[in-house]
Design a protein around this motif. Structure first.
Motif, PDB file in Angstrom:
ATOM      1  N   LEU A  94     -31.361-140.006 -40.787  1.00  0.00           N
ATOM      2  CA  LEU A  94     -30.515-139.939 -42.028  1.00  0.00           C
ATOM      3  C   LEU A  94     -29.130-140.357 -42.156  1.00  0.00           C
ATOM      4  CD1 LEU A  94     -31.582-135.937 -42.660  1.00  0.00           C
ATOM      5  CD2 LEU A  94     -32.519-138.239 -43.765  1.00  0.00           C
ATOM      6  N   GLU A  95     -28.824-140.856 -40.866  1.00  0.00           N
ATOM      7  CA  GLU A  95     -27.161-141.258 -40.910  1.00  0.00           C
ATOM      8  C   GLU A  95     -27.195-142.600 -41.434  1.00  0.00           C
ATOM      9  OE1 GLU A  95     -24.421-142.833 -37.086  1.00  0.00           O
ATOM     10  OE2 GLU A  95     -25.946-141.393 -36.463  1.00  0.00           O
TER      11      GLU A  95
ATOM     12  N   ARG B 298     -30.039-146.519 -44.429  1.00  0.00           N
ATOM     13  CA  ARG B 298     -30.276-145.330 -43.513  1.00  0.00           C
ATOM     14  C   ARG B 298     -31.744-145.560 -43.244  1.00  0.00           C
ATOM     15  NH1 ARG B 298     -29.725-139.994 -46.314  1.00  0.00           N
ATOM     16  NH2 ARG B 298     -30.455-141.267 -48.126  1.00  0.00           N
TER      17      ARG B 298
ATOM     18  N   LEU C 104     -37.617-136.536 -48.444  1.00  0.00           N
ATOM     19  CA  LEU C 104     -36.947-135.150 -48.699  1.00  0.00           C
ATOM     20  C   LEU C 104     -37.440-134.763 -50.090  1.00  0.00           C
ATOM     21  CD1 LEU C 104     -33.426-136.389 -47.076  1.00  0.00           C
ATOM     22  CD2 LEU C 104     -35.123-134.602 -46.078  1.00  0.00           C
TER      23      LEU C 104
ATOM     24  N   SER D  31     -30.919-132.074 -48.066  1.00  0.00           N
ATOM     25  CA  SER D  31     -30.242-133.043 -47.144  1.00  0.00           C
ATOM     26  C   SER D  31     -30.644-132.934 -45.744  1.00  0.00           C
ATOM     27  CB  SER D  31     -28.821-132.596 -46.983  1.00  0.00           C
ATOM     28  OG  SER D  31     -28.612-131.329 -46.555  1.00  0.00           O
ATOM     29  N   ALA D  32     -32.158-132.086 -45.749  1.00  0.00           N
ATOM     30  CA  ALA D  32     -32.791-132.036 -44.381  1.00  0.00           C
ATOM     31  C   ALA D  32     -34.109-131.835 -44.778  1.00  0.00           C
ATOM     32  CB  ALA D  32     -32.273-131.106 -43.442  1.00  0.00           C
TER      33      ALA D  32
END
Length: 144
Positions: free
Chosen positions: A45-46, A53, A70, A75-76
């Motif tokens: 995700l970076e 990404r 997602l 965000s996770a």
């Protein structure tokens, strides 16, 4: 003659046991799910300077590595999605051997020892990149 045959069988048995013991001591490490979920998934995700990404391309792909999409606004990944990501990523590594694992070598720049082709660009310039090191630690069996 029988004594000679018995001695040869004993010698072969000793060698076989020694070889099996050596191979067992070099058994591939188990891949740790918690380490993957906590440390590896964030690498996907970076956002990296000048790169998209990993998630952006691999959630939409139909290639050998597909990440779960997602949920809107998330965000996770959920626990279930992380388990599926773990299973997918596990198929692309050789536990204990990051240098022969596609998951690590595809996004590594050729100058750093990676594969020549990766349509998503070079996420890692070298094996010294912290993200690459995180993936390698997981492949080498690191646990939390």
């Amino acid at each position: 003659m029988a004594a000679r045959h018995t001695a040869m069988i004993a010698a072969v048995t000793v060698l076989a046991v020694a070889a099996a013991s050596h191979m067992a001591s070099r058994a591939a490490p188990a891949l740790d799910y918690e380490f993957f979920k906590t440390r590896v998934e964030p690498v996907f995700l970076e956002k990296r300077p000048t790169h998209t990404r990993c998630y952006v391309c691999h959630a939409e792909s139909n290639n050998g590595f597909r990440l779960e999409r997602l949920a809107s606004g998330a965000s996770a990944w959920s626990e279930e999605q992380s388990r599926r990501n773990f299973e997918m990523a596990s198929k692309l590594v050789n536990p204990g051997d990051p240098d022969t694992s596609r998951l690590l070598m595809q996004p590594l720049a050729p100058e750093g020892g990676g594969n020549v082709f990766h349509s998503g660009g070079r996420q890692f310039a070298s094996k010294d990149d912290p993200g690459w090191k995180t993936l390698a630690a997981w492949v080498n069996g690191q646990k939390l």
